[in-house]
Motif scaffolding. Sequence first.
Motif, PDB file in Angstrom:
ATOM      1  N   ARG A 160       4.511 -13.857  -1.027  1.00 29.48           N
ATOM      2  CA  ARG A 160       5.893 -13.546  -1.411  1.00 29.48           C
ATOM      3  C   ARG A 160       6.803 -13.357  -0.206  1.00 29.48           C
ATOM      4  O   ARG A 160       8.014 -13.360  -0.344  1.00 29.48           O
ATOM      5  N   ASN A 161       6.229 -13.151   0.974  1.00 22.99           N
ATOM      6  CA  ASN A 161       7.066 -12.992   2.159  1.00 22.99           C
ATOM      7  C   ASN A 161       6.196 -13.222   3.383  1.00 22.99           C
ATOM      8  O   ASN A 161       4.967 -13.186   3.310  1.00 22.99           O
ATOM      9  N   VAL A 162       6.852 -13.473   4.512  1.00 26.26           N
ATOM     10  CA  VAL A 162       6.148 -13.690   5.776  1.00 26.26           C
ATOM     11  C   VAL A 162       6.864 -12.880   6.852  1.00 26.26           C
ATOM     12  O   VAL A 162       8.099 -12.853   6.908  1.00 26.26           O
ATOM     13  N   VAL A 163       6.080 -12.216   7.697  1.00 26.64           N
ATOM     14  CA  VAL A 163       6.632 -11.449   8.808  1.00 26.64           C
ATOM     15  C   VAL A 163       6.187 -12.124  10.096  1.00 26.64           C
ATOM     16  O   VAL A 163       4.990 -12.179  10.404  1.00 26.64           O
ATOM     17  N   PHE A 164       7.132 -12.661  10.862  1.00 22.95           N
ATOM     18  CA  PHE A 164       6.823 -13.370  12.095  1.00 22.95           C
ATOM     19  C   PHE A 164       7.261 -12.543  13.312  1.00 22.95           C
ATOM     20  O   PHE A 164       8.193 -11.748  13.237  1.00 22.95           O
ATOM     21  N   ILE A 174       2.689 -11.460   3.225  1.00 21.56           N
ATOM     22  CA  ILE A 174       2.718 -10.425   2.186  1.00 21.56           C
ATOM     23  C   ILE A 174       2.250 -11.089   0.895  1.00 21.56           C
ATOM     24  O   ILE A 174       2.937 -11.939   0.335  1.00 21.56           O
ATOM     25  N   VAL A 175       1.064 -10.721   0.449  1.00 20.94           N
ATOM     26  CA  VAL A 175       0.442 -11.344  -0.719  1.00 20.94           C
ATOM     27  C   VAL A 175       0.570 -10.396  -1.900  1.00 20.94           C
ATOM     28  O   VAL A 175       0.123  -9.246  -1.835  1.00 20.94           O
ATOM     29  N   PRO A 183       7.871  -4.910  -3.368  1.00 26.93           N
ATOM     30  CA  PRO A 183       7.146  -4.708  -2.113  1.00 26.93           C
ATOM     31  C   PRO A 183       6.568  -3.299  -2.039  1.00 26.93           C
ATOM     32  O   PRO A 183       7.233  -2.325  -2.353  1.00 26.93           O
ATOM     33  N   GLY A 184       5.324  -3.201  -1.620  1.00 27.78           N
ATOM     34  CA  GLY A 184       4.693  -1.905  -1.482  1.00 27.78           C
ATOM     35  C   GLY A 184       3.967  -1.449  -2.728  1.00 27.78           C
ATOM     36  O   GLY A 184       3.130  -0.553  -2.677  1.00 27.78           O
ATOM     37  N   VAL A 189      -1.076  -6.741   2.907  1.00 32.41           N
ATOM     38  CA  VAL A 189      -0.600  -7.321   4.161  1.00 32.41           C
ATOM     39  C   VAL A 189      -1.766  -8.050   4.820  1.00 32.41           C
ATOM     40  O   VAL A 189      -2.766  -7.432   5.187  1.00 32.41           O
ATOM     41  N   VAL A 190      -1.654  -9.362   4.961  1.00 33.96           N
ATOM     42  CA  VAL A 190      -2.755 -10.170   5.485  1.00 33.96           C
ATOM     43  C   VAL A 190      -2.351 -10.800   6.819  1.00 33.96           C
ATOM     44  O   VAL A 190      -1.343 -11.513   6.878  1.00 33.96           O
TER      45      VAL A 190
END
Length: 244
Positions: A160-164, A174-175, A183-184, A189-190
């Motif tokens: 659902r989201n990516v943190v770069f 973010i799976v 979120p949360g 968090v992978v």
Amino acid sequence: MKTPTILLTIALLSMLGVTQAMADCQIADAKLEEAILQRPELRGKANRQTVRDLRNLRDAAITLWSYGRHDDCERLVGNIRELLSGPPMNSLGGNDEEDAEKQMGAREPKIQRGAVQGRRDRKDAKPLINIDELAPGLTADQIIGAEVRSADDKIVGEVRNVVFGTKDRRDYAIVASGGFFTPGKDSIVVPIRSLKVSQERDSFFLPMPEAQVKTVPHMPDQDYKWLSDEAWRARNDAIFADRP
């Protein structure tokens, strides 16, 4: 009738009207997330943008409802229902044959979330690729919305989201497994480097079976404050490290 009684009557009628309008706009009745899970064509790679668009419409309906625009909210929910029951959104307004073939290909049956069997047990199944060995690499569009499977080939959620580009150069996916994404609440968090990807680039794989995925702690907050909590990230990343 005395003036205070008249004012009270008007107030009660106004509240009744607002309550009725609020009841009319039942966003959950659109059953968007249920449709995404139940209709294989919406899970296909070719329709990721369609799913994003439908979710954006759903979020817009929530915004309208929050501002008291209940009639507009109901109209938008009706549009979502119509789009779900009508032809594929990507096929509207175009007749390009190549695009049409892609749309038909996206309708091939795919295993739903939580399914026992996937494609990994086939004799012709190609080996998975470590995500940092891909050439060329993946764009964020190719990652967000993609299904995520466990090592035993069961769908456990989607990205659902990516943190770069964190300070220590660790990137995260973010799976989430829940239909209505918060979120949360229902997301893990992978570390992206821990993922593997199918050679078709349409499924990502966690380095653990489904039973173990259920034991991974959820993301601790909605504001991504965990990014600055190095102790939490170290514990979380260790769960996915040193696995085949």
